[in-house]
Design a protein around this motif. Sequence first.
Motif, PDB file in Angstrom:
ATOM      1  N   ASN A 106      -2.908   2.881  -8.883  1.00 19.72           N
ATOM      2  CA  ASN A 106      -2.804   1.486  -9.308  1.00 19.72           C
ATOM      3  C   ASN A 106      -3.944   1.142 -10.271  1.00 19.72           C
ATOM      4  O   ASN A 106      -4.013   0.041 -10.799  1.00 19.72           O
ATOM      5  CB  ASN A 106      -2.832   0.575  -8.075  1.00 19.72           C
ATOM      6  CG  ASN A 106      -2.035  -0.691  -8.264  1.00 19.72           C
ATOM      7  OD1 ASN A 106      -1.154  -0.754  -9.117  1.00 19.72           O
ATOM      8  ND2 ASN A 106      -2.346  -1.697  -7.487  1.00 19.72           N
ATOM      9  N   LEU A 107      -4.876   2.060 -10.435  1.00 17.07           N
ATOM     10  CA  LEU A 107      -5.951   2.051 -11.441  1.00 17.07           C
ATOM     11  C   LEU A 107      -7.086   1.071 -11.141  1.00 17.07           C
ATOM     12  O   LEU A 107      -7.886   0.754 -12.023  1.00 17.07           O
ATOM     13  CB  LEU A 107      -5.375   1.828 -12.852  1.00 17.07           C
ATOM     14  CG  LEU A 107      -4.374   2.918 -13.257  1.00 17.07           C
ATOM     15  CD1 LEU A 107      -3.717   2.566 -14.581  1.00 17.07           C
ATOM     16  CD2 LEU A 107      -5.041   4.284 -13.334  1.00 17.07           C
TER      17      LEU A 107
ATOM     18  N   THR B  55     -10.925  11.201  -3.227  1.00 16.11           N
ATOM     19  CA  THR B  55     -10.703   9.831  -2.744  1.00 16.11           C
ATOM     20  C   THR B  55     -10.284   9.738  -1.281  1.00 16.11           C
ATOM     21  O   THR B  55     -10.437   8.675  -0.669  1.00 16.11           O
ATOM     22  CB  THR B  55      -9.629   9.178  -3.629  1.00 16.11           C
ATOM     23  OG1 THR B  55      -8.586  10.146  -3.823  1.00 16.11           O
ATOM     24  CG2 THR B  55     -10.196   8.750  -4.958  1.00 16.11           C
TER      25      THR B  55
ATOM     26  N   SER C 100       0.801  -1.216   0.000  1.00 11.39           N
ATOM     27  CA  SER C 100       0.000   0.000   0.000  1.00 11.39           C
ATOM     28  C   SER C 100       0.834   1.266   0.000  1.00 11.39           C
ATOM     29  O   SER C 100       1.958   1.285   0.507  1.00 11.39           O
ATOM     30  CB  SER C 100      -0.909  -0.005   1.240  1.00 11.39           C
ATOM     31  OG  SER C 100      -1.734   1.126   1.264  1.00 11.39           O
TER      32      SER C 100
ATOM     33  N   ASN D  38      -3.430   4.212   2.209  1.00 10.06           N
ATOM     34  CA  ASN D  38      -4.867   4.138   2.465  1.00 10.06           C
ATOM     35  C   ASN D  38      -5.401   2.708   2.480  1.00 10.06           C
ATOM     36  O   ASN D  38      -6.233   2.357   3.309  1.00 10.06           O
ATOM     37  CB  ASN D  38      -5.633   4.969   1.431  1.00 10.06           C
ATOM     38  CG  ASN D  38      -5.576   6.446   1.758  1.00 10.06           C
ATOM     39  OD1 ASN D  38      -5.550   6.814   2.933  1.00 10.06           O
ATOM     40  ND2 ASN D  38      -5.539   7.288   0.743  1.00 10.06           N
TER      41      ASN D  38
HETATM   42  N1  F0G Z   1      -6.493   8.520  -4.209  1.00 11.85           N
HETATM   43  C1  F0G Z   1      -6.073   8.048  -3.016  1.00 11.85           C
HETATM   44  C2  F0G Z   1      -6.292   8.887  -1.824  1.00 11.85           C
HETATM   45  C3  F0G Z   1      -5.448   6.783  -2.945  1.00 11.85           C
HETATM   46  O1  F0G Z   1      -5.056   6.325  -1.765  1.00 11.85           O
HETATM   47  C4  F0G Z   1      -5.246   6.039  -4.122  1.00 11.85           C
HETATM   48  C5  F0G Z   1      -4.586   4.727  -4.091  1.00 11.85           C
HETATM   49  C6  F0G Z   1      -5.714   6.586  -5.327  1.00 11.85           C
HETATM   50  C7  F0G Z   1      -6.319   7.821  -5.334  1.00 11.85           C
HETATM   51  C8  F0G Z   1      -5.568   5.854  -6.599  1.00 11.85           C
HETATM   52  O2  F0G Z   1      -6.486   4.822  -6.695  1.00 11.85           O
HETATM   53  O3  F0G Z   1      -4.878   2.969  -7.053  1.00 11.85           O
HETATM   54  O4  F0G Z   1      -7.305   2.658  -7.452  1.00 11.85           O
HETATM   55  O5  F0G Z   1      -5.943   4.091  -8.971  1.00 11.85           O
HETATM   56  N2  F0G Z   1      -4.060   4.221  -3.069  1.00 11.85           N
HETATM   57  C9  F0G Z   1      -3.555   2.845  -2.979  1.00 11.85           C
HETATM   58  C10 F0G Z   1      -3.159   2.516  -1.560  1.00 11.85           C
HETATM   59  C11 F0G Z   1      -2.610   2.461  -4.006  1.00 11.85           C
HETATM   60  O6  F0G Z   1      -2.331   1.619  -1.355  1.00 11.85           O
HETATM   61  O7  F0G Z   1      -3.680   3.120  -0.646  1.00 11.85           O
HETATM   62  P1  F0G Z   1      -6.140   3.552  -7.604  1.00 11.85           P
END
Ligand code: F0G
Length: 456
Positions: free
Chosen positions: A263-264, A398, A158, A161
């Motif tokens: 990571n999409l 997010t 990670s 989050n």
């Molecule tokens: N915004 C936040 C706050 C995130 O924590 C993440 C990804 C994204 C956007 C991107 O989302 O990966 O689905 O494209 N966080 C991951 C983590 C990788 O490990 O917390 P994504």
Amino acid sequence: MAPSSISTSAPGVRQADFRFRCIACGQLSDTASADFRCADCHDLLEITYPSWKHTRPEPEQLISLWRNRRLLMNDADLSGVWRFRELLPAIDDAQIVTLREGNTPLYELPRCARKLGIPRLLAKHQGMNPTSSFKDTGMTVAATFARRAGFRWVACASTGNTSASMAAYASRGGMRSLVLVPEGKISWSKLSQALDYGALTCQLRTDFDGCLRLLQDLVLRAPVYQLNSINPFRLEGQKTVALELLEQLEWSPPDHIIVPGGNLGNSSAIGKAFLEMRELGLISRLPKLSVIQAAGANALARTVREGGKHLISVQPETRATAIRIGNPASWKKAVHVLEATGGACEEVSEIEIAGAKAEIGAEGIGCEPASAVTLAGLKKLLLRKFVRPEETVVLVLTGSSLKDPDYTIDFHRGELFKGTCDESAAAALNPLRRPPIVLDATLDAVIRTLNEAEKA
Ligand code: F0G
């Protein structure tokens, strides 16, 4: 109607049974291997619902069922994810691991809209989830299926989050959790959540991509359940943000939805939701889903520019640490969503991210830097006329601003870009900065400061 008299199911509406399908070769299976990859071609899996072909739920029934459940008080209906369970893998309500995730607000951003010269701008704030990020909507589903499969340990790599969310849901579900995070590259706030929720937390001397590679090997060697967004149950839960958004918009789709890309997994999940909603007749047209990345972690943007057939990975660098990812696992799913919805992929600079975050903050809405890429990206999409001013746009925020307070403090104190190549350009952001002022504790000093602020 009194809540107790409302039925939680409707005739002809069944919760969906499911199968796994490989996104590359299309192979269907009832079970998945520990790394959630196709047994034949090793590509990613997605969840599909073959029964929709013959017993398709009626859209009007679903809409009224989901609306009525908002008045009910049992755990599954109080969850903004499981309320939509007809579009999720089937499970008994009693087995659900939930923290009452989802049910997040849709806010207007009037000042940002005015500045952009558009009539209206909306933000769906996924930072208002139990662990303050969108990850909870996917984690409730994946943790539920991890527990049902009898796992004692769950694990993830990670940028912060996912680990916070996984640690919380694992503990709620009576499981132990193993967190792999890149040492020194995640915010203290997110790290502290994982510790607080009782995870076994390992800070690895590598980046996120290195942590994920290691995890993929680990799940093949040890009895731990993989909870990254490679796990397709995560994406099923993350789909529900789109359902909830459409419910808030009375089932009239926006023209554009803009999502940050790391990571999409999230863009893939939201796109899947829109495609399924159209298949089920819940909406008749698709919004364009666009993905925004930090310029320093722009693997998808580069991949799309080069035709979208092969991933162009990058050595990631950005202060938006949540999306500091160079080798996104779900890139093929995201390319499919961009193509299917007609969306765009943009990249934004560190200065653009910082400015956008301060503008969203000045609306009274805190988000983390990775979320602010959406507003920064919208500015670019308007400039290149991909988004037209009269169109309805929803930004997906997010994570909460409390996820990375150091970033906010460094920005307002003018320290965010000190010693970087952006230092002189960052002066353009000064009007957005509100640094704290240290004063003698006298009435005069405070009144003088108030007057100066009023004149400024
Ligand atoms: N915004 C936040 C706050 C995130 O924590 C993440 C990804 C994204 C956007 C991107 O989302 O990966 O689905 O494209 N966080 C991951 C983590 C990788 O490990 O917390 P994504």
